[in-house]
Design a protein around this motif. Structure first.
Motif, PDB file in Angstrom:
ATOM      1  N   LYS A 163      35.152  50.155  34.450  1.00  0.00           N
ATOM      2  CA  LYS A 163      36.556  50.571  34.437  1.00  0.00           C
ATOM      3  C   LYS A 163      37.007  50.967  35.845  1.00  0.00           C
ATOM      4  O   LYS A 163      38.136  50.676  36.248  1.00  0.00           O
ATOM      5  CB  LYS A 163      36.761  51.742  33.471  1.00  0.00           C
ATOM      6  CG  LYS A 163      36.728  51.354  32.008  1.00  0.00           C
ATOM      7  CD  LYS A 163      37.893  50.465  31.633  1.00  0.00           C
ATOM      8  CE  LYS A 163      37.911  50.158  30.151  1.00  0.00           C
ATOM      9  NZ  LYS A 163      39.011  49.231  29.775  1.00  0.00           N
ATOM     10  N   SER A 164      36.128  51.631  36.584  1.00  0.00           N
ATOM     11  CA  SER A 164      36.443  51.999  37.962  1.00  0.00           C
ATOM     12  C   SER A 164      36.660  50.747  38.809  1.00  0.00           C
ATOM     13  O   SER A 164      37.592  50.678  39.622  1.00  0.00           O
ATOM     14  CB  SER A 164      35.312  52.859  38.534  1.00  0.00           C
ATOM     15  OG  SER A 164      35.564  53.202  39.870  1.00  0.00           O
ATOM     16  N   ASN A 165      35.797  49.739  38.627  1.00  0.00           N
ATOM     17  CA  ASN A 165      35.990  48.465  39.334  1.00  0.00           C
ATOM     18  C   ASN A 165      37.324  47.833  38.978  1.00  0.00           C
ATOM     19  O   ASN A 165      38.025  47.288  39.847  1.00  0.00           O
ATOM     20  CB  ASN A 165      34.857  47.493  38.987  1.00  0.00           C
ATOM     21  CG  ASN A 165      33.552  47.831  39.688  1.00  0.00           C
ATOM     22  OD1 ASN A 165      33.525  48.633  40.618  1.00  0.00           O
ATOM     23  ND2 ASN A 165      32.472  47.227  39.245  1.00  0.00           N
ATOM     24  N   SER A 166      37.677  47.896  37.701  1.00  0.00           N
ATOM     25  CA  SER A 166      38.945  47.303  37.256  1.00  0.00           C
ATOM     26  C   SER A 166      40.136  47.996  37.899  1.00  0.00           C
ATOM     27  O   SER A 166      41.121  47.345  38.268  1.00  0.00           O
ATOM     28  CB  SER A 166      39.051  47.383  35.730  1.00  0.00           C
ATOM     29  OG  SER A 166      38.066  46.601  35.111  1.00  0.00           O
ATOM     30  N   ARG A 167      40.047  49.321  38.054  1.00  0.00           N
ATOM     31  CA  ARG A 167      41.158  50.047  38.685  1.00  0.00           C
ATOM     32  C   ARG A 167      41.305  49.641  40.152  1.00  0.00           C
ATOM     33  O   ARG A 167      42.422  49.503  40.660  1.00  0.00           O
ATOM     34  CB  ARG A 167      40.938  51.559  38.558  1.00  0.00           C
ATOM     35  CG  ARG A 167      41.173  52.096  37.159  1.00  0.00           C
ATOM     36  CD  ARG A 167      41.256  53.610  37.153  1.00  0.00           C
ATOM     37  NE  ARG A 167      40.002  54.233  37.540  1.00  0.00           N
ATOM     38  CZ  ARG A 167      39.029  54.544  36.683  1.00  0.00           C
ATOM     39  NH1 ARG A 167      39.174  54.280  35.398  1.00  0.00           N
ATOM     40  NH2 ARG A 167      37.921  55.132  37.099  1.00  0.00           N
ATOM     41  N   ILE A 168      40.155  49.464  40.834  1.00  0.00           N
ATOM     42  CA  ILE A 168      40.214  49.028  42.229  1.00  0.00           C
ATOM     43  C   ILE A 168      40.871  47.663  42.329  1.00  0.00           C
ATOM     44  O   ILE A 168      41.752  47.418  43.164  1.00  0.00           O
ATOM     45  CB  ILE A 168      38.800  48.987  42.843  1.00  0.00           C
ATOM     46  CG1 ILE A 168      38.226  50.397  42.952  1.00  0.00           C
ATOM     47  CG2 ILE A 168      38.825  48.325  44.225  1.00  0.00           C
ATOM     48  CD1 ILE A 168      36.771  50.439  43.387  1.00  0.00           C
ATOM     49  N   ARG A 169      40.469  46.752  41.466  1.00  0.00           N
ATOM     50  CA  ARG A 169      41.049  45.407  41.490  1.00  0.00           C
ATOM     51  C   ARG A 169      42.541  45.440  41.146  1.00  0.00           C
ATOM     52  O   ARG A 169      43.336  44.719  41.750  1.00  0.00           O
ATOM     53  CB  ARG A 169      40.300  44.492  40.514  1.00  0.00           C
ATOM     54  CG  ARG A 169      40.921  43.109  40.435  1.00  0.00           C
ATOM     55  CD  ARG A 169      40.008  42.097  39.825  1.00  0.00           C
ATOM     56  NE  ARG A 169      40.716  40.847  39.613  1.00  0.00           N
ATOM     57  CZ  ARG A 169      40.154  39.693  39.399  1.00  0.00           C
ATOM     58  NH1 ARG A 169      38.830  39.611  39.375  1.00  0.00           N
ATOM     59  NH2 ARG A 169      40.856  38.602  39.206  1.00  0.00           N
ATOM     60  N   ASP A 170      42.910  46.281  40.185  1.00  0.00           N
ATOM     61  CA  ASP A 170      44.330  46.383  39.832  1.00  0.00           C
ATOM     62  C   ASP A 170      45.161  46.837  41.027  1.00  0.00           C
ATOM     63  O   ASP A 170      46.273  46.353  41.245  1.00  0.00           O
ATOM     64  CB  ASP A 170      44.515  47.359  38.669  1.00  0.00           C
ATOM     65  CG  ASP A 170      44.019  46.782  37.341  1.00  0.00           C
ATOM     66  OD1 ASP A 170      43.806  45.555  37.272  1.00  0.00           O
ATOM     67  OD2 ASP A 170      43.827  47.571  36.394  1.00  0.00           O
ATOM     68  N   ARG A 171      44.627  47.785  41.801  1.00  0.00           N
ATOM     69  CA  ARG A 171      45.349  48.236  42.993  1.00  0.00           C
ATOM     70  C   ARG A 171      45.479  47.105  44.009  1.00  0.00           C
ATOM     71  O   ARG A 171      46.501  46.983  44.690  1.00  0.00           O
ATOM     72  CB  ARG A 171      44.643  49.439  43.631  1.00  0.00           C
ATOM     73  CG  ARG A 171      44.759  50.720  42.832  1.00  0.00           C
ATOM     74  CD  ARG A 171      44.410  51.932  43.676  1.00  0.00           C
ATOM     75  NE  ARG A 171      43.017  51.924  44.104  1.00  0.00           N
ATOM     76  CZ  ARG A 171      42.019  52.463  43.421  1.00  0.00           C
ATOM     77  NH1 ARG A 171      42.255  53.055  42.252  1.00  0.00           N
ATOM     78  NH2 ARG A 171      40.782  52.429  43.886  1.00  0.00           N
ATOM     79  N   MET A 172      44.438  46.273  44.106  1.00  0.00           N
ATOM     80  CA  MET A 172      44.494  45.149  45.038  1.00  0.00           C
ATOM     81  C   MET A 172      45.557  44.131  44.628  1.00  0.00           C
ATOM     82  O   MET A 172      46.312  43.637  45.459  1.00  0.00           O
ATOM     83  CB  MET A 172      43.125  44.470  45.110  1.00  0.00           C
ATOM     84  CG  MET A 172      42.049  45.303  45.779  1.00  0.00           C
ATOM     85  SD  MET A 172      40.384  44.599  45.587  1.00  0.00           S
ATOM     86  CE  MET A 172      40.590  43.030  46.453  1.00  0.00           C
ATOM     87  N   THR A 173      45.614  43.818  43.334  1.00  0.00           N
ATOM     88  CA  THR A 173      46.546  42.787  42.876  1.00  0.00           C
ATOM     89  C   THR A 173      47.998  43.257  42.939  1.00  0.00           C
ATOM     90  O   THR A 173      48.913  42.427  42.977  1.00  0.00           O
ATOM     91  CB  THR A 173      46.213  42.356  41.438  1.00  0.00           C
ATOM     92  OG1 THR A 173      46.246  43.505  40.580  1.00  0.00           O
ATOM     93  CG2 THR A 173      44.828  41.731  41.360  1.00  0.00           C
ATOM     94  N   THR A 174      48.192  44.565  42.965  1.00  0.00           N
ATOM     95  CA  THR A 174      49.562  45.094  43.018  1.00  0.00           C
ATOM     96  C   THR A 174      50.322  44.584  44.233  1.00  0.00           C
ATOM     97  O   THR A 174      51.530  44.351  44.182  1.00  0.00           O
ATOM     98  CB  THR A 174      49.532  46.641  43.056  1.00  0.00           C
ATOM     99  OG1 THR A 174      48.918  47.117  41.867  1.00  0.00           O
ATOM    100  CG2 THR A 174      50.937  47.209  43.172  1.00  0.00           C
ATOM    101  N   PHE A 175      49.603  44.369  45.337  1.00  0.00           N
ATOM    102  CA  PHE A 175      50.258  44.040  46.597  1.00  0.00           C
ATOM    103  C   PHE A 175      50.294  42.540  46.886  1.00  0.00           C
ATOM    104  O   PHE A 175      50.821  42.127  47.914  1.00  0.00           O
ATOM    105  CB  PHE A 175      49.550  44.756  47.747  1.00  0.00           C
ATOM    106  CG  PHE A 175      49.577  46.254  47.624  1.00  0.00           C
ATOM    107  CD1 PHE A 175      50.722  46.964  47.925  1.00  0.00           C
ATOM    108  CD2 PHE A 175      48.456  46.952  47.174  1.00  0.00           C
ATOM    109  CE1 PHE A 175      50.760  48.343  47.803  1.00  0.00           C
ATOM    110  CE2 PHE A 175      48.480  48.326  47.058  1.00  0.00           C
ATOM    111  CZ  PHE A 175      49.634  49.026  47.366  1.00  0.00           C
TER     112      PHE A 175
END
Length: 314
Positions: free
Chosen positions: A64-76
């Motif tokens: 889940k922590s990895n998913s949050r990091i990736r979600d932040r990356m895709t935001t931009f």
């Protein structure tokens, strides 16, 4: 009954099977305590189930922590762009880099926004280690802004599972490895050395997304007819490395003075990634097999061999 349901859900790979496991362990152990000492040995399988459940919980939250990091990356990531890399775009690059971009197939194709890769690794964790650990990794990288998330799964000592990640976001690097996804065995938080080392990793890995060579954060200067130095600066972090090519423009290796964790301190050492083989993914020719080496005082430490199994561009 709850434990039987738990086993069924476990084999079905239901994501939240461990919730039923915890309920079953609680109920089972309560019954065992009421029949103690006759039923005391029933505690052993209960503890085994509890251990597996706790590891699964830790694994769940790690992912889940990895998913949050990736979600932040895709935001931009900007909206889909059809802007193509042109000869006009690359005309001011050093000749070796120009030849590489042409040969890779990047010219005439859209600028790469992100790439997702699956990789196979052989790793040595220590310089004196003789046997390789096998591992699988996934990597997600974005070009604007520059970022990556690399996650690894491997087993050490034949059966002990280790999960880890290395990431670069907002000009900062971080790293975490845990045994059973629970017990930290290596960790690095953002600081000057970690940030620079992560940035240099991103810089070297533009070999996998060649149009990133044209990022405004990266400047180029020729070294000779077959090599060029790239310098990258982003969010206050700066690093450089040298790309080495053959006369045709095939990338042969990337070298950099990079910070290495020497236990109680970080030391600058030459880091080298050699290209062993190449492969075409989505029309782009990239390094598919590589060898990573630290140049040590007493010789080379080839600490990783890896292969790109899959690459998807967006």
């Amino acid at each position: 009954m709850i434990l039987l349901l738990t086993c069924f859900l476990y084999f079905l790979k239901y994501e939240y099977w461990w919730l039923f496991a915890l309920a079953g362990v609680g109920a089972s152990q309560t019954l065992i305590l009421t029949q103690w000492p006759a039923a005391k040995y029933g505690t052993i399988p209960t503890l085994i189930i509890l251990f597996v459940a706790v590891v699964s919980i830790a694994d769940h939250f790690f992912e889940k922590s990895n998913s949050r990091i990736r979600d932040r990356m895709t935001t931009f990531i900007p909206a889909d762009s059809v802007q193509l890399v042109t000869e006009e775009d690359i005309k001011n690059l050093p000749d070796p880099v120009l030849r590489w971009l042409r040969l890779s197939g990047a010219v005439g194709k859209p600028y790469i926004q992100s790439v997702e890769m699956k990789q196979k690794y052989e790793i040595k964790l220590r310089e004196d280690q003789t046997k390789w650990f096998s591992a699988r990794a996934t990597q997600y990288s974005t070009i604007q802004p520059p970022a990556f998330l690399w996650s690894l799964e491997m087993r050490v000592l034949l059966f002990l599972p280790v999960k880890g990640r290395d990431s670069f976001q907002g000009g900062e690097g971080s790293m975490m490895f845990k045994m059973f996804s629970l017990v930290p065995i290596a960790r690095a938080t953002p600081d000057t050395e970690i940030n620079q080392s992560a940035l240099q990793r991103f810089l070297g890995e533009i070999a996998w997304y060649p149009s990133a060579a044209l990022c405004p954060e990266i400047s180029w200067e020729p070294v000779d007819d077959v090599s060029a130095k790239a310098t990258m600066e982003f969010q206050g972090t700066k690093g450089s490395g040298v790309f080495h090519f053959d006369p045709l423009g095939n990338l042969k290796k990337f070298t950099a003075l990079r910070y290495m964790d020497a236990g109680d301190k970080f030391v600058l050492r030459e880091w080298q990634v050699e290209v062993i083989d190449t492969k075409e993914f989505d029309g782009i020719i990239i390094p598919s097999k590589c060898r990573a080496t630290w140049k040590m005082d007493d010789g080379d430490w080839n600490w990783a061999n890896f292969e790109v199994l899959e690459a998807k561009y967006h």
